[in-house]
Scaffold this motif. Structure first.
Motif, PDB file in Angstrom:
ATOM      1  N   GLY A   1       0.815  -1.218   0.000  1.00 37.89           N
ATOM      2  CA  GLY A   1       0.000   0.000   0.000  1.00 37.89           C
ATOM      3  C   GLY A   1       0.851   1.272   0.000  1.00 37.89           C
ATOM      4  O   GLY A   1       0.356   2.361  -0.273  1.00 37.89           O
ATOM      5  N   GLU A   2       2.135   1.140   0.328  1.00 36.87           N
ATOM      6  CA  GLU A   2       3.033   2.310   0.392  1.00 36.87           C
ATOM      7  C   GLU A   2       3.696   2.605  -0.951  1.00 36.87           C
ATOM      8  O   GLU A   2       4.408   3.598  -1.083  1.00 36.87           O
ATOM      9  N   LEU A   3       3.513   1.712  -1.921  1.00 33.85           N
ATOM     10  CA  LEU A   3       4.212   1.899  -3.204  1.00 33.85           C
ATOM     11  C   LEU A   3       3.629   3.107  -3.948  1.00 33.85           C
ATOM     12  O   LEU A   3       2.427   3.172  -4.176  1.00 33.85           O
ATOM     13  N   PRO A   4       4.490   4.063  -4.348  1.00 23.59           N
ATOM     14  CA  PRO A   4       3.981   5.247  -5.051  1.00 23.59           C
ATOM     15  C   PRO A   4       3.320   4.870  -6.377  1.00 23.59           C
ATOM     16  O   PRO A   4       3.674   3.853  -6.981  1.00 23.59           O
ATOM     17  N   LEU A   5       2.413   5.741  -6.827  1.00 22.11           N
ATOM     18  CA  LEU A   5       1.618   5.427  -8.027  1.00 22.11           C
ATOM     19  C   LEU A   5       2.480   5.143  -9.263  1.00 22.11           C
ATOM     20  O   LEU A   5       2.174   4.236 -10.042  1.00 22.11           O
ATOM     21  N   ASP A   6       3.578   5.915  -9.453  1.00 14.84           N
ATOM     22  CA  ASP A   6       4.379   5.682 -10.666  1.00 14.84           C
ATOM     23  C   ASP A   6       5.043   4.304 -10.621  1.00 14.84           C
ATOM     24  O   ASP A   6       5.146   3.609 -11.639  1.00 14.84           O
ATOM     25  N   MET A   7       5.442   3.881  -9.434  1.00 14.33           N
ATOM     26  CA  MET A   7       6.045   2.542  -9.307  1.00 14.33           C
ATOM     27  C   MET A   7       4.985   1.460  -9.473  1.00 14.33           C
ATOM     28  O   MET A   7       5.266   0.369  -9.988  1.00 14.33           O
TER      29      MET A   7
END
Ligand SMILES: Nc1ncnc2c1ncn2[C@@H]1O[C@H](COP(=O)(O)OP(=O)(O)OP(=O)(O)O)[C@@H](O)[C@H]1O
Ligand SMILES: [Mg+2]
Length: 338
Positions: A112-118
């Protein structure tokens, strides 16, 4: 019924229906290569379950990827690697975590912490099994099983636009939900014994300590229970561990429960109706008692009740199940009070 399952280095302990179901599902999903999403509050065993699936499958490397620590400009190169000279300091090529997981399992913890671009880049790898290291023109391949874990409500994150819907569906093929420990109290006994055998050196818990552990809510779940046992055995040579050896949050909880049962008892003592059965102190009474003459047992029970109620004879009589005058008479008989 299994209380303990061991595969490789992971040991999952528990006899509740919920844990049995998880163990059963681990066996089932390990046989395939589907993505698995492991959900549960902090400390419920998500890491453990992910490792257990991987070990049961027995294929390739297990690569944990902590998404909460993937921050800053180097995040992409951590995941996908980089070519020589891709950026200042990139003196040689470097393999990324995605490539290291080839043939095995990539465990995306705290997904859930993964940024949107990643998230977009990860989705592409999952779909195409291809990626491009930072600063490289060449596509590379990595074929791995993905297991993702989070203590967030991912569906809600999708609704509020913080998590990509397409990635969510891609990950959410098999979902394993780990219940909080307070909802599977049947696991407590085997877990306590497991941690005592891991960390203790012949330490034994008194029955009232076990009772206190059973009555606690465990907001930090199994991790908190593990820390609690570790802490108790670390500072006590033992062998007996008593209430006073418990960590303070559990002692505080115990005191609150005592105060509550006192309040019920006090209310009941001024009332002619029999009270609803309160949590009586006998659950906390030292049960390591030798066999004694009944008369001595009675004397001790009275002393204990008075100590527990801070000398309140009305409440003590109520807890002992005798009338006030009987208590007064016995106090005189035993020369316990003026
Ligand atoms: N069923 C279990 N049997 C034995 N040990 C367990 C069990 N569940 C959890 N543990 C132990 O509790 C600790 C916490 O478990 P784990 O790290 O897997 O939790 P988590 O859900 O990943 O927590 P977080 O959300 O904080 O990352 C670990 O030391 C783990 O070995
Ligand atoms: Mg974890």
């Amino acid at each position: 019924m299994r209380e303990l399952t061991q595969s490789g280095t992971t040991t999952i302990v528990g006899r509740s229906m919920k844990t049995q179901q998880v163990l059963h599902n681990i066996d089932k999903v390990a046989a395939g290569r589907w993505p698995v999403l492991v959900l549960g509050e902090t400390g419920t065993g998500k890491d453990l379950v992910a490792r257990s699936i991987h070990e049961t499958a027995g294929q390739g490397p297990f690569v944990p990827i902590d998404c909460s620590s993937l921050v800053g400009p180097l995040m992409e190169s951590e995941l996908f690697g980089h070519a020589r000279g891709a950026f200042t300091g990139a003196v040689g090529p470097k393999l990324g975590l995605i490539e290291l997981a080839n043939g095995g399992t990539a465990f995306f913890d705290e997904i859930g912490e993964l940024p949107l671009d990643m998230q977009a880049k990860l989705l592409r790898v999952l779909q195409e099994k291809e990626f491009r290291p930072v600063g490289s023109l060449q596509q590379r391949r990595s074929d791995f099983r993905i297991i993702a874990a989070t203590n967030r409500d991912l569906a809600k994150e999708v609704e509020r636009g913080a998590f990509r819907r397409d990635l969510y569906y891609r990950l959410n093929v098999v979902t394993l939900r780990l219940a909080p420990l307070r909802e599977r109290t049947d696991d407590l006994e085997p877990l306590i014994d497991h941690f005592l055998s891991l960390y203790g050196t012949g330490h034994i818990l008194t029955p009232e300590v076990r009772s206190a552990l059973q009555g606690y809510e465990w907001p930090g779940n199994v991790r908190e229970l593990e820390n609690c046992i570790q802490q108790m055995v670390a500072i006590n040579t033992g062998p007996m561990l008593h209430i006073c050896d418990l960590p303070s949050p559990i002692q505080n909880c115990l005191q609150a429960r005592r105060a509550q049962s006192m309040a019920v008892a006090v209310g009941a003592s001024g009332n002619s109706k029999p009270p609803a059965r309160a949590e009586t102190p006998d659950r906390f009474f030292n049960q390591d008692i030798p066999i004694l003459p009944l008369i001595e047992m009675e004397r001790r029970a009275i002393l204990h009740a008075l100590e527990y109620t801070n000398g309140d004879r009305g409440v003590a009589a109520h807890l002992l199940g005798i009338g006030r005058t009987t208590l007064y008479r016995k106090l005189k008989e035993y020369e316990l009070a003026v």
